[in-house]
Design a protein around this motif. Structure first.
Motif, PDB file in Angstrom:
ATOM      1  N   ASP A 485       0.841  -1.194   0.000  1.00  0.00           N
ATOM      2  CA  ASP A 485       0.000   0.000   0.000  1.00  0.00           C
ATOM      3  C   ASP A 485       0.875   1.243   0.000  1.00  0.00           C
ATOM      4  N   MET A 486       0.245   2.403   0.225  1.00  0.00           N
ATOM      5  CA  MET A 486       0.948   3.682   0.120  1.00  0.00           C
ATOM      6  C   MET A 486       2.003   3.854   1.198  1.00  0.00           C
ATOM      7  N   LYS A 487       1.929   3.092   2.267  1.00  0.00           N
ATOM      8  CA  LYS A 487       2.902   3.222   3.349  1.00  0.00           C
ATOM      9  C   LYS A 487       4.198   2.468   3.062  1.00  0.00           C
ATOM     10  N   CYS A 488       4.231   1.782   1.928  1.00  0.00           N
ATOM     11  CA  CYS A 488       5.383   0.935   1.605  1.00  0.00           C
ATOM     12  C   CYS A 488       6.332   1.627   0.637  1.00  0.00           C
ATOM     13  N   LEU A 489       7.588   1.250   0.727  1.00  0.00           N
ATOM     14  CA  LEU A 489       8.580   1.569  -0.284  1.00  0.00           C
ATOM     15  C   LEU A 489       9.283   0.268  -0.634  1.00  0.00           C
ATOM     16  N   LEU A 490       9.444   0.014  -1.926  1.00  0.00           N
ATOM     17  CA  LEU A 490      10.060  -1.223  -2.392  1.00  0.00           C
ATOM     18  C   LEU A 490      11.465  -0.958  -2.906  1.00  0.00           C
ATOM     19  N   ILE A 491      12.346  -1.888  -2.676  1.00  0.00           N
ATOM     20  CA  ILE A 491      13.660  -1.879  -3.320  1.00  0.00           C
ATOM     21  C   ILE A 491      13.802  -3.209  -4.041  1.00  0.00           C
ATOM     22  N   ILE A 492      13.909  -3.136  -5.382  1.00  0.00           N
ATOM     23  CA  ILE A 492      14.049  -4.315  -6.218  1.00  0.00           C
ATOM     24  C   ILE A 492      15.539  -4.475  -6.537  1.00  0.00           C
ATOM     25  N   GLY A 493      16.101  -5.595  -6.182  1.00  0.00           N
ATOM     26  CA  GLY A 493      17.522  -5.805  -6.368  1.00  0.00           C
ATOM     27  C   GLY A 493      17.930  -5.994  -7.827  1.00  0.00           C
ATOM     28  N   ALA A 494      19.242  -5.945  -8.067  1.00  0.00           N
ATOM     29  CA  ALA A 494      19.827  -6.224  -9.374  1.00  0.00           C
ATOM     30  C   ALA A 494      20.491  -7.602  -9.330  1.00  0.00           C
ATOM     31  N   ARG A 495      21.217  -7.967 -10.403  1.00  0.00           N
ATOM     32  CA  ARG A 495      21.884  -9.269 -10.412  1.00  0.00           C
ATOM     33  C   ARG A 495      22.927  -9.372  -9.305  1.00  0.00           C
ATOM     34  N   GLY A 496      23.519  -8.235  -8.936  1.00  0.00           N
ATOM     35  CA  GLY A 496      24.551  -8.247  -7.913  1.00  0.00           C
ATOM     36  C   GLY A 496      24.041  -8.074  -6.496  1.00  0.00           C
ATOM     37  N   THR A 497      22.733  -8.096  -6.300  1.00  0.00           N
ATOM     38  CA  THR A 497      22.150  -7.947  -4.959  1.00  0.00           C
ATOM     39  C   THR A 497      22.051  -9.311  -4.295  1.00  0.00           C
ATOM     40  N   ARG A 498      22.541  -9.390  -3.073  1.00  0.00           N
ATOM     41  CA  ARG A 498      22.613 -10.682  -2.393  1.00  0.00           C
ATOM     42  C   ARG A 498      21.991 -10.590  -1.001  1.00  0.00           C
ATOM     43  N   ARG A 499      21.616 -11.741  -0.486  1.00  0.00           N
ATOM     44  CA  ARG A 499      21.050 -11.835   0.859  1.00  0.00           C
ATOM     45  C   ARG A 499      21.956 -12.717   1.702  1.00  0.00           C
ATOM     46  N   THR A 500      22.348 -12.221   2.872  1.00  0.00           N
ATOM     47  CA  THR A 500      23.229 -12.977   3.751  1.00  0.00           C
ATOM     48  C   THR A 500      22.423 -14.004   4.539  1.00  0.00           C
ATOM     49  N   PRO A 501      23.113 -14.999   5.150  1.00  0.00           N
ATOM     50  CA  PRO A 501      22.386 -15.983   5.968  1.00  0.00           C
ATOM     51  C   PRO A 501      21.584 -15.352   7.098  1.00  0.00           C
ATOM     52  N   SER A 502      22.023 -14.187   7.586  1.00  0.00           N
ATOM     53  CA  SER A 502      21.293 -13.521   8.672  1.00  0.00           C
ATOM     54  C   SER A 502      20.141 -12.669   8.175  1.00  0.00           C
ATOM     55  N   GLY A 503      19.939 -12.623   6.850  1.00  0.00           N
ATOM     56  CA  GLY A 503      18.815 -11.868   6.302  1.00  0.00           C
ATOM     57  C   GLY A 503      19.143 -10.466   5.855  1.00  0.00           C
ATOM     58  N   ARG A 504      20.417 -10.053   5.970  1.00  0.00           N
ATOM     59  CA  ARG A 504      20.802  -8.719   5.504  1.00  0.00           C
ATOM     60  C   ARG A 504      20.959  -8.726   3.979  1.00  0.00           C
ATOM     61  N   VAL A 505      20.765  -7.563   3.376  1.00  0.00           N
ATOM     62  CA  VAL A 505      20.803  -7.451   1.914  1.00  0.00           C
ATOM     63  C   VAL A 505      21.856  -6.423   1.522  1.00  0.00           C
ATOM     64  N   TRP A 506      22.662  -6.772   0.500  1.00  0.00           N
ATOM     65  CA  TRP A 506      23.653  -5.820   0.001  1.00  0.00           C
ATOM     66  C   TRP A 506      23.840  -6.029  -1.497  1.00  0.00           C
ATOM     67  N   THR A 507      24.316  -4.973  -2.157  1.00  0.00           N
ATOM     68  CA  THR A 507      24.572  -5.028  -3.592  1.00  0.00           C
ATOM     69  C   THR A 507      26.048  -4.802  -3.835  1.00  0.00           C
ATOM     70  N   SER A 508      26.633  -5.663  -4.620  1.00  0.00           N
ATOM     71  CA  SER A 508      28.061  -5.567  -4.919  1.00  0.00           C
ATOM     72  C   SER A 508      28.386  -4.250  -5.618  1.00  0.00           C
ATOM     73  N   ARG A 509      29.524  -3.693  -5.252  1.00  0.00           N
ATOM     74  CA  ARG A 509      29.961  -2.445  -5.890  1.00  0.00           C
ATOM     75  C   ARG A 509      30.495  -2.684  -7.292  1.00  0.00           C
ATOM     76  N   SER A 510      30.935  -3.902  -7.566  1.00  0.00           N
ATOM     77  CA  SER A 510      31.525  -4.207  -8.872  1.00  0.00           C
ATOM     78  C   SER A 510      30.520  -4.934  -9.747  1.00  0.00           C
ATOM     79  N   VAL A 511      30.596  -4.662 -11.043  1.00  0.00           N
ATOM     80  CA  VAL A 511      29.709  -5.287 -12.020  1.00  0.00           C
ATOM     81  C   VAL A 511      30.571  -5.952 -13.081  1.00  0.00           C
ATOM     82  N   PRO A 512      30.380  -7.230 -13.326  1.00  0.00           N
ATOM     83  CA  PRO A 512      31.207  -7.909 -14.326  1.00  0.00           C
ATOM     84  C   PRO A 512      30.945  -7.374 -15.725  1.00  0.00           C
ATOM     85  N   ALA A 513      31.957  -7.430 -16.574  1.00  0.00           N
ATOM     86  CA  ALA A 513      31.827  -6.957 -17.947  1.00  0.00           C
ATOM     87  C   ALA A 513      30.805  -7.812 -18.698  1.00  0.00           C
ATOM     88  N   GLY A 514      30.121  -7.144 -19.619  1.00  0.00           N
ATOM     89  CA  GLY A 514      29.164  -7.864 -20.448  1.00  0.00           C
ATOM     90  C   GLY A 514      27.846  -8.043 -19.791  1.00  0.00           C
TER      91      GLY A 514
END
Length: 514
Positions: A485-514
């Motif tokens: 609903d309107m109270k939400c904000l979504l963040i949709i990850g990219a190919r480099g976005t990962r989830r850790t075993p503890s549930g934290r989310v991060w996106t790699s700073r580096s992007v492979p060529a191609g």
């Protein structure tokens, strides 16, 4: 046959203010019940004394605690809840035996009255009827012989036990006001009246309609001698210290209309208009620069929920309006600044990110307003707050979009969604849904799934920074659009976005060529 429960208002104190119907019901009652202090004193019983028949059974419901401490394991709330249950049981026994019960209530039964707690517990089990009574509000305004509100004035009834900032804000945002539940809260009420600029017009009324009735300006009241039976009246004729004796003119505190008002009289030099980002939620996310800006203006203009977040203080005037009049709101603020007034337009998050800054610059294109200087004061954005709660999902390149199609067509939104998805950018989604927009999240999800795998990480932040906040980490394939609903904000990850075993989310700073 069971008896019937009557909740009757006996008025504010003068027995002659009891209605004819209440008087008749008391005189015919099998049982007369009333609440009383631990001392056994009941003001409701005193008011109705001459009407209670000699043969009636009296049920005195004595409070175990009023404002003092209690050793009940549930504290004050537990003690009161238990008392109401016991009282309801006593009255129920009479009703089950076929006896009518008349429960006396000072003022009106449903206006801060004790009757309502019996009604909650008994009305579903027994026939019941409520007889209204004259309230202390009516008695107090009659005592000062002054109109309370006129025409389209707004009247607000406030408990003095509210936190001072909240009480001050509400006093500043209304024309007429009644403040009840004074007693030990009186010093805080004084402070709130001063911060709202209403202290000089506030009148204190004690024991309205009783023989001991008296009233005087609030400034003259001894805070140590304020009884329970007292109220403060702030009449609608005294907004901003100006007493009106005829139909009130339109006030600056009213919401901007669709048609802008005429320009105020030109000032020698226009004041700088500030556009201030309040951040996405708690006070600690307001920047020092924004706090300083708000402390030095005389007017705050904005969408009502954002204006409400600005603490009230003496001399501050608030101009709250609805959610779809951004340019009109900006024009009103610019006109005030053009006349030399110090004005801040407030916006949630950062004013330059789907906020009021763009609307202000749009309105400033008017030839009469181009000379007004504008300064945008930045704030923390909602996407930053959600990202921080989740970890570091926007640690690489990212984009932000609004799914609202109020100012742009949906086909444009679709093209931009595809472009972001094809570019493999992390996407922050503002305004994902509303009451009138219920399909956009599902449509956006479908488009994104054309370019991204179903296991793409998705973060759903709701009310981040507030007491009711929640954060959910899911995937694009498992995302439930109907839960957004309107109270939400979504963040949709990219190919480099990962989830850790503890549930934290991060996106790699580096992007492979191609």
């Amino acid at each position: 046959m069971t008896g019937k429960l009557y909740g009757v208002g006996v008025g504010p104190g003068d027995p002659e203010l009891i209605t004819l119907k209440t008087a008749r019901l008391i005189a015919e009652a099998d049982v007369v019940a009333y609440h009383a202090k631990a001392t056994g004193h009941s003001n409701a019983r005193r008011i109705a004394d001459s009407l209670i028949p000699a043969g009636a059974v009296e049920e005195e419901l004595i409070y175990p605690v009023t404002t003092g401490s209690t050793d009940h394991p549930g504290g004050y709330s537990g003690a009161i809840a238990e008392f109401y249950e016991e009282s309801a049981g006593r009255l129920a026994r009479h009703l089950e035996a076929g006896r009518d019960v008349v429960l006396l209530s000072e003022g009106d039964p449903l206006f801060y009255g004790s009757y309502m707690y019996m009604h909650d517990r008994l009305s579903s089990r027994f026939p019941s009827e409520i007889v209204p009574g004259v309230t202390s509000v009516s008695a107090a305004t009659a005592a000062i012989a002054s109109p309370l509100v006129r025409h389209t004035d707004v009247l607000t009834v406030l408990p003095g036990t509210l936190p001072v900032p909240e009480l001050a804000r509400r006093l500043a945002d209304t024309q007429g006001a009644i403040i009840m539940k004074l007693g030990r809260a009186f010093p805080g009420v004084l402070q709130a009246l001063a911060e709202a600029g209403r202290l000089d017009d506030a009148l204190y009324v004690e024991r309205a309609s009783m023989p001991e009735e008296c009233w005087r300006p609030v400034r003259e009241v001894d805070p140590a001698a304020v009884p329970y039976f007292s109220v403060i009246v702030v009449t609608g004729d005294t907004v901003n210290g100006v007493r009106e004796t005829s139909a009130p003119a339109a006030r600056l505190t009213e919401a901007p209309s669709a048609r802008p008002d005429p320009l105020p009289e030109a000032a020698a030099e226009a004041a700088e208009l500030l556009v201030v980002g309040l951040g996405p939620g708690p006070d600690e996310w307001l920047t020092p620069e924004a706090a300083e800006a708000l402390a030095n203006v005389d007017h705050v203009v904005g969408y009502a929920p954002y204006v409400n977040r600005v603490p009230q203080r003496a001399g501050l005037r608030r101009h709250a309006s609805g959610n779809t009049v951004e340019v009109d709101r900006a024009s009103s603020a610019l006109r005030l600044a053009a006349s030399g007034e110090r004005v801040a337009v407030v916006s949630g998050g950062d004013a330059g990110v789907f906020g009021m800054a763009a609307a202000v610059f749009e309105a400033a294109e008017h030839p009469d307003l181009r000379h007004v200087p504008i300064r945008v004061v930045p704030g923390m954005t909602a996407v930053q707050a959600v990202a921080a709660r989740a970890g570091a999902p926007i640690g690489g390149d990212f984009a932000v979009m609004s799914l609202s199609d109020r100012l742009k067509p949906w086909d444009v939104i679709e093209k931009r969604l595809r472009a972001v998805a094809e570019a493999d950018l992390v996407l922050g989604v503002y305004n994902p849904a509303s009451r009138s927009r219920t399909t956009q999240v599902a449509e956006a999800r479908k488009i994104l799934l054309e370019h991204r795998p179903a296991d793409t990480v998705v973060i759903v932040g709701r009310d981040i920074g507030r007491a009711e906040e929640s954060l959910t980490v899911t995937t694009l394939g498992e995302l439930r659009p109907e839960s957004i609903d309107m109270k939400c904000l979504l963040i949709i990850g990219a190919r480099g976005t990962r989830r850790t075993p503890s549930g934290r989310v991060w996106t790699s700073r580096s992007v492979p060529a191609g």
